[in-house]
Design a protein around this motif. Structure first.
Motif, mmCIF file in Angstrom:
data_model
loop_
_atom_site.group_PDB
_atom_site.id
_atom_site.type_symbol
_atom_site.label_atom_id
_atom_site.label_comp_id
_atom_site.label_asym_id
_atom_site.label_seq_id
_atom_site.Cartn_x
_atom_site.Cartn_y
_atom_site.Cartn_z
ATOM 1 N N ASP A 162 57.192 -23.258 79.598
ATOM 2 C CA ASP A 162 56.526 -22.339 80.519
ATOM 3 C C ASP A 162 57.498 -21.993 81.647
ATOM 4 N N SER A 205 46.501 -13.569 81.689
ATOM 5 C CA SER A 205 46.584 -14.985 82.056
ATOM 6 C C SER A 205 45.191 -15.494 82.401
ATOM 7 N N ASN A 250 54.596 -20.745 87.389
ATOM 8 C CA ASN A 250 54.338 -21.768 86.373
ATOM 9 C C ASN A 250 55.660 -22.267 85.814
ATOM 10 N N LYS A 259 50.388 -18.493 74.514
ATOM 11 C CA LYS A 259 50.719 -19.801 75.088
ATOM 12 C C LYS A 259 49.432 -20.462 75.547
ATOM 13 N N ASN A 261 54.048 -30.148 83.100
ATOM 14 C CA ASN A 261 53.659 -28.769 83.380
ATOM 15 C C ASN A 261 53.114 -28.675 84.795
#
Length: 309
Positions: free
Chosen positions: A114, A258, A99, A298, A76
Motif C-alpha cells: 500500500d 476508496s 496509506n 486492494k 499497514n
C-alpha cells in the motif's frame, strides 16, 4: 441641644449603614458567576479531525507439517485528516489521506502492499439550499518505488514518487443533501498526468508519450464522498471519483474508489477493513503481454491501534 446631637448621630448611622450595604452589593456583583445568555450562540466555523491507525501482524513456523512461510511480517498504517470550513454561504472542505503498507515473507521477500498520498481541497459558494457552485483541486501520488511481479516472482519497476502523479482542477456543482455527504459534478475538468522518472518516462506509461514527463487531459468529472460516524462503535469514510477523457476513449471511464470501515474494540484498539478499486484506461500493465488495462483491487483487514483526534 441634646435633641440636635441625637438627630445628627442618627443621620450619620443611617448614612454609614447605607454605604455599607452599597459596598456589599458591589462586592456581591463582582463575585457572582456570569451566566452566558442562551441567545448568545456562535457556530463553529471550522470542523477538524482525523484518525491514525496501524495494524501489525507477525508469524513464524518451524517444522510445521501443514506448510507455509517460515516467517511473515505485515505492517499497514493509515493517516486520514479533514478540515471543513462553513461561514454563511461559504464552504471550504479539505481532506488528506496517506496509506502505507509493508509485507515480508520467506517465499516472497519484502515488498510494499500500500502506498497512497491524496489531498483534496474544494471551495463552494451556496447558490441554493444544499447546493454550491464549487471549485475543486486534487493531487494524488505515492512516495516509494513500486514493482509488479510475475508468476516466478520476478519484479519489474513500475512506479515511484510523481511517476505517476495526478493533478486535477475542476469547476462544477456540489450538492450536500445530508451532513457528511457531498456529490460534486463537473462537465469541464482538466487533469495533468506526471511521469517524472526517466526510466518510466521512456516506456510511455500512464498515458504520457514516450520520453515526455507530463500530459494533459480534458474531460468530465464526478466525485462522491461520505464521512459518517454510524454509531459509537462503527465509522465509515468513502470516496468515488469518475473521470471521462474527452480526447481519447471517453466511454472508458476512469474510476478511483476508496472505502474504510472502522470497528472500535476499545479506547485505542479497532478492527479496520479497507477496500480500494482503481480502473485507469491508461494504466496498461496487466494481461499476458503487460499491455492491458484492468480493474485494480486492494483489500486489507486488520486489528491494531486507532487514534482519533
Amino acid at each position: 441641644m441634646k435633641y440636635l446631637f441625637f438627630l445628627f448621630a442618627a443621620c450619620a448611622t443611617i448614612t454609614v449603614s447605607a454605604q455599607d450595604q452599597t459596598v456589599k452589593n458591589l462586592r456581591s456583583s463582582t463575585e457572582r458567576n456570569i451566566a452566558k445568555d442562551a441567545s448568545d450562540t456562535t457556530a463553529k466555523k471550522w470542523k477538524k479531525g482525523g484518525l491514525y491507525g496501524i495494524n501489525i501482524s507477525q508469524g513464524s513456523l518451524n517444522n510445521w507439517a501443514a506448510g507455509g512461510d517460515d516467517f511473515s511480517l505485515s505492517v499497514n498504517s493509515v493517516l486520514s485528516l479533514f478540515a471543513f470550513y462553513k461561514n454563511g454561504k461559504h464552504n471550504w472542505d479539505n481532506t488528506l489521506d496517506f496509506n502505507l503498507g509493508y509485507v515480508n515473507t520467506t517465499s516472497l521477500g519484502s515488498r510494499k502492499n500500500d502506498d497512497r498520498f491524496d489531498i483534496l481541497s474544494k471551495y463552494g459558494y451556496e447558490i441554493a439550499p444544499k447546493l454550491n457552485i464549487a471549485g475543486l483541486v486534487n493531487f494524488r501520488t505515492q512516495f516509494f518505488d513500486g514493482f509488479t511481479y510475475d508468476g516466478d516472482n520476478n519484479k519489474t519497476f513500475s512506479s515511484t514518487f510523481l511517476s505517476p502523479g495526478y493533478l486535477l482542477t475542476s469547476v462544477g456543482l456540489d450538492y450536500k443533501p445530508v451532513e457528511g455527504l457531498s456529490i460534486f459534478v463537473s462537465p469541464i475538468t482538466s487533469r495533468w498526468i506526471f511521469v517524472m522518472d526517466d526510466t518510466l518516462s521512456a516506456k510511455g506509461l500512464y498515458g504520457v508519450d514516450s520520453s515526455k514527463h507530463s500530459a494533459n487531459e480534458i474531460g468530465a468529472f464526478a466525485s462522491i464522498s461520505y464521512i459518517k460516524d454510524i454509531n459509537k462503535i462503527l465509522s465509515y469514510k468513502g470516496r468515488l471519483d469518475l473521470f471521462s477523457n474527452y480526447k481519447k476513449n471517453p466511454q472508458n471511464v476512469d474510476l478511483t474508489m476508496s472505502n474504510v470501515l472502522n470497528i472500535k474494540l476499545s479506547k485505542v484498539l479497532s478492527a479496520t477493513y479497507s477496500l480500494d478499486l482503481i480502473y485507469d484506461d491508461d494504466v496498461r500493465l496487466f494481461g499476458k503481454n503487460k499491455t492491458s488495462a484492468g480493474l485494480q483491487v486492494k483489500s486489507l483487514i486488520g486489528i491494531g491501534l486507532l487514534l482519533k483526534f
